[in-house]
Design an enzyme around this catalytic site. Structure first.
Site, PDB file in Angstrom:
ATOM      1  N   ASP A   1      10.308  -0.066   1.308  1.00 59.78           N
ATOM      2  CA  ASP A   1       9.716   1.039   0.552  1.00 59.78           C
ATOM      3  C   ASP A   1      10.218   0.936  -0.888  1.00 59.78           C
ATOM      4  OD1 ASP A   1       9.007   3.415  -0.668  1.00 59.78           O
ATOM      5  OD2 ASP A   1       9.661   4.688   0.990  1.00 59.78           O
TER       6      ASP A   1
ATOM      7  N   ASP B   1     -15.178 -12.166  -5.535  1.00 62.67           N
ATOM      8  CA  ASP B   1     -15.277 -13.479  -4.892  1.00 62.67           C
ATOM      9  C   ASP B   1     -16.071 -13.442  -3.598  1.00 62.67           C
ATOM     10  OD1 ASP B   1     -13.533 -15.105  -6.689  1.00 62.67           O
ATOM     11  OD2 ASP B   1     -12.060 -13.604  -6.077  1.00 62.67           O
TER      12      ASP B   1
ATOM     13  N   HIS C   1      -3.478   6.009   3.901  1.00 60.80           N
ATOM     14  CA  HIS C   1      -4.286   4.890   3.383  1.00 60.80           C
ATOM     15  C   HIS C   1      -3.782   3.541   3.910  1.00 60.80           C
ATOM     16  CE1 HIS C   1      -5.818   2.049   0.290  1.00 60.80           C
ATOM     17  NE2 HIS C   1      -6.819   2.931   0.162  1.00 60.80           N
TER      18      HIS C   1
ATOM     19  N   SER D   1     -11.105  -0.531  -0.726  1.00 65.41           N
ATOM     20  CA  SER D   1      -9.819  -0.593  -0.026  1.00 65.41           C
ATOM     21  C   SER D   1     -10.009  -0.936   1.443  1.00 65.41           C
ATOM     22  CB  SER D   1      -9.093   0.750  -0.127  1.00 65.41           C
ATOM     23  OG  SER D   1      -8.589   0.960  -1.416  1.00 65.41           O
TER      24      SER D   1
ATOM     25  N   ASP E   1       1.085  -1.696  20.151  1.00 68.00           N
ATOM     26  CA  ASP E   1       1.248  -3.080  20.604  1.00 68.00           C
ATOM     27  C   ASP E   1       1.214  -4.084  19.462  1.00 68.00           C
ATOM     28  OD1 ASP E   1       1.361  -2.166  23.217  1.00 68.00           O
ATOM     29  OD2 ASP E   1      -0.813  -2.307  23.486  1.00 68.00           O
TER      30      ASP E   1
ATOM     31  N   TYR F   1      -7.458 -11.343 -11.151  1.00 65.11           N
ATOM     32  CA  TYR F   1      -6.598 -12.491 -11.450  1.00 65.11           C
ATOM     33  C   TYR F   1      -7.122 -13.740 -10.746  1.00 65.11           C
ATOM     34  CZ  TYR F   1      -3.157  -9.227 -13.342  1.00 65.11           C
ATOM     35  OH  TYR F   1      -2.527  -8.247 -14.092  1.00 65.11           O
TER      36      TYR F   1
ATOM     37  N   ASP G   1       0.851  -1.193   0.000  1.00 66.99           N
ATOM     38  CA  ASP G   1       0.000   0.000   0.000  1.00 66.99           C
ATOM     39  C   ASP G   1       0.890   1.247   0.000  1.00 66.99           C
ATOM     40  OD1 ASP G   1      -2.300   1.824   0.859  1.00 66.99           O
ATOM     41  OD2 ASP G   1      -3.271  -0.132   0.971  1.00 66.99           O
TER      42      ASP G   1
ATOM     43  N   PRO H   1      -0.262   5.673  17.407  1.00 72.50           N
ATOM     44  CA  PRO H   1      -0.403   5.172  18.781  1.00 72.50           C
ATOM     45  C   PRO H   1      -1.192   3.873  18.911  1.00 72.50           C
ATOM     46  CG  PRO H   1      -0.682   7.536  18.753  1.00 72.50           C
ATOM     47  CD  PRO H   1      -0.576   7.119  17.319  1.00 72.50           C
ATOM     48  N   ASP H   2      -2.237   3.696  18.085  1.00 69.80           N
ATOM     49  CA  ASP H   2      -3.041   2.485  18.234  1.00 69.80           C
ATOM     50  C   ASP H   2      -2.471   1.306  17.442  1.00 69.80           C
ATOM     51  OD1 ASP H   2      -5.022   1.190  19.541  1.00 69.80           O
ATOM     52  OD2 ASP H   2      -6.672   1.868  18.281  1.00 69.80           O
TER      53      ASP H   2
END
Length: 593
Positions: free
Chosen positions: A162, A306, A176, A344, A154, A280, A143, A150-151
């Site tokens: 990259d 699908d 995104h 998305s 953990d 595909y 992506d 912060p979330d």
């Protein structure tokens, strides 16, 4: 001898450790027991209820006014009472004796904004969490990159890349990819923000799209191969375009051959075909649903779709209809909680559930795709293929994946529910008291050692087997309970020789015919001339002697003789006779090598 004591200490220590572990001890709670009597035994129910009340000090009652027809009764009690009832002979009169479990609502995450995530509840994720959280699975997010908001503190990450800027750090500059990663594995039960589907899975961030949202086929194909070569189990691609690429299709085939599940968004053009790469053959294409379960008006449909999943749709009538996750503000780069909409957002729901299936030991991409489709909630009329196989259902998918499997959690749940993880179950007489049985085995060895001072003989497997069979048997099997299976074979294998007479009828009182010198005498007569079996017979005589001595001391209950001095005297006399029989049989034997 030393190994035996070490094994006993290990079993006791393991039991204490497991019992003190809250994840095991606090589940499967009950404070009453269900007795479902057989309809054909209706005339015997009343006297049996009276016997139960007298013997166990409880008051059986009908569960409700509707229980009379099914003969379902309830008694207050714990696991010790449950085991005693199962071993009391009631099995002949009941269809089942089982815990009256206390069920509660499925566990709800403590993330304060979880109630706003209608999308997770719509796929029944809470029931799926009862079985798995996706631990050990790696999901590659191909992506715009992923930023550690912060979330996601953990959430576990593995090395990514990259491909836009050719560097290892795959940070997000659009928001995104971070949003997509949050749907898959947002940190959950951390008292902050929102939740994710497979929140114990690992995220592999692979940046192929720039800040504008665009990226090349070459970068995407390389990212797919990178993911496959670096341990990804699932790939999510919330991206797409109209051009078919052999390079990308080859990369997808490469990942498929390595066992990677590939998922992609169908596209947001409201067109009668999914975009690539969703179209595909090796890719699970995902269309978007709104909060009402209808096709989101922007979602592509038709060829390449699908399955469908929540993608959200926000308008004036439903401003909270988006998919809420923690991401970054693309203008400032600061963390925000934002609701997005699109296919998305739908694709990572499927990727998260695929991770749950991978964690449930489903390896094949085809099998995972088939489970997702078969477990989906079907749409009766869908001529244009808006929904593919149907609406994504996490709970049904995990349940289908686990069908026929005996999981580690199942095994420990069975141990816990039957009391085996509680040391008091063994020591206080659950299946059968642990300490007296250990005493019986030790006593048989001491008697053999005492004999050894008078007559020459050596230790052997046949002698040891006789000592165990005569003193305690495989006593840990006596408490095994398998639903709808006859229990007497377990009681038979778990009983010592003196207890064989009461295994089938389930009583705890010793039968004087078996709890005597009779069987050891028969064994000695039969096997005294055999080079190996004679030692089994001698060991059995010593084992029975030990069992009878300890039974006389702690629990002399016997059929026909009661539980007083008459029964104690009978047991002690026969124990002495067994010891004398063993001495007589050993006399004259040559010491074994």
């Amino acid at each position: 001898m030393r190994k035996f004591f070490l094994t006993c200490l290990f079993v006791i220590g393991l039991g204490f450790a497991l019992f003190s572990y809250p994840g095991l001890s606090n589940k499967g709670e009950f404070d009453s027991i269900v007795l479902d009597f057989r309809e054909e035994k209706a005339e015997q129910i009343s006297p049996k209820l009276q016997e139960i009340a007298q013997e166990f000090g409880v008051k059986p009652r009908l569960n409700s006014e509707f229980s009379q027809a099914d003969n379902v009764y309830i008694v207050e009690g714990d696991r010790a009472l449950l085991q005693n009832l199962r071993q009391s002979g009631l099995q002949k009169y009941t269809e089942y004796i089982e815990p009256n479990y206390i069920y509660t609502l499925n566990a709800v995450p403590n993330d304060p904004d979880y109630p706003k995530q209608w999308n997770l509840r719509s796929i029944n994720v809470e029931a799926a969490w009862d079985e798995t959280h996706g631990q050990g699975v790696t999901v590659a997010v191909i992506d715009t990159g992923v930023s550690r908001v912060p979330d996601l503190k953990d959430t576990k990450f593995v090395k990514g890349y990259d491909f836009v800027n050719d560097r290892i750090a795959a940070d997000d500059d659009a928001g995104h990819g971070t949003h997509v990663a949050g749907t898959i594995a947002q940190s959950t039960n951390n008292g902050y923000g929102v939740a994710g589907i497979a929140y114990e899975a690992q995220i592999m961030p692979l940046k192929v799209l720039g800040a504008s949202g665009g990226g090349t086929v070459a970068d995407i194909a390389e990212a797919i191969k990178f993911a496959a070569d670096n341990g990804a189990d699932v790939i999510n691609m919330s991206l797409g375009g109209s051009g078919e690429s052999q390079l990308m299709q080859e990369a997808i085939e490469y990942a498929y051959q390595k066992g990677v599940v590939v998922i992609a968004a169908a596209g947001n053009s409201n067109q009668n075909s999914a975009s690539y790469p969703a179209r595909y053959p090796r890719v699970i294409g995902v269309s978007a649903l709104d909060s009402a379960g209808d096709r989101a008006p922007y979602s592509n449909f038709g060829a390449g779709v699908d399955i469908s999943a929540p993608g959200g749709y926000m308008n004036e009538e439903n401003p909270a209809g988006g998919i809420l996750q923690n991401t970054i503000d693309p203008e400032t780069g600061q963390p925000i909680f934002a609701a997005y909409q699109g296919t998305s957002m739908a694709a990572p729901h499927v990727a998260g559930v695929a991770a749950l299936l991978k964690a449930s030991n489903i390896e094949s991409p085809d099998e995972i795709a088939n489970i997702l489709k078969e477990a989906s909630r079907k749409v009766a009329e869908d001529p244009l293929n808006h929904f593919g196989a149907g609406h994504l259902d996490a709970a049904a998918s995990v349940k289908l994946a686990l069908r026929g499997q005996i999981t580690f959690k199942d095994f420990f749940r069975w141990l816990r529910d039957n009391g085996y993880l509680n040391p008091r179950f063994w020591i206080d007489g659950g299946a059968i008291a642990l300490l007296p049985k250990i005493g019986m085995v030790i006593g048989s060895y001491l008697l053999a050692w005492l004999l050894r001072n008078y007559f020459p003989f050596g230790w052997s497997w046949s002698l040891t087997s006789g000592l165990v069979a005569g003193s305690s048997g495989l006593f840990f099997l006596q408490g095994f309970y398998l639903f709808d299976v006859p229990q007497w074979p377990f009681r038979m294998m778990g009983s010592s020789i003196p207890e064989l007479g009461n295994t089938v009828i389930g009583t705890t009182a010793l039968n004087p015919i078996f709890a005597s010198v009779l069987i050891p005498a028969v064994l000695v007569v039969l096997f005294l001339g055999h080079p190996s079996w004679k030692w089994f017979a001698i060991g059995s005589a010593l084992g029975v002697a030990s069992c009878l001595f300890i039974s006389a001391a702690i629990d002399p209950a016997m059929m026909w003789l009661g539980g007083g001095w008459l029964a104690r005297g009978f047991l002690v006399i026969n124990a002495l006779l067994c010891f004398g029989l063993a001495r007589l049989a050993v006399s004259g034997e040559q010491k074994l090598a």
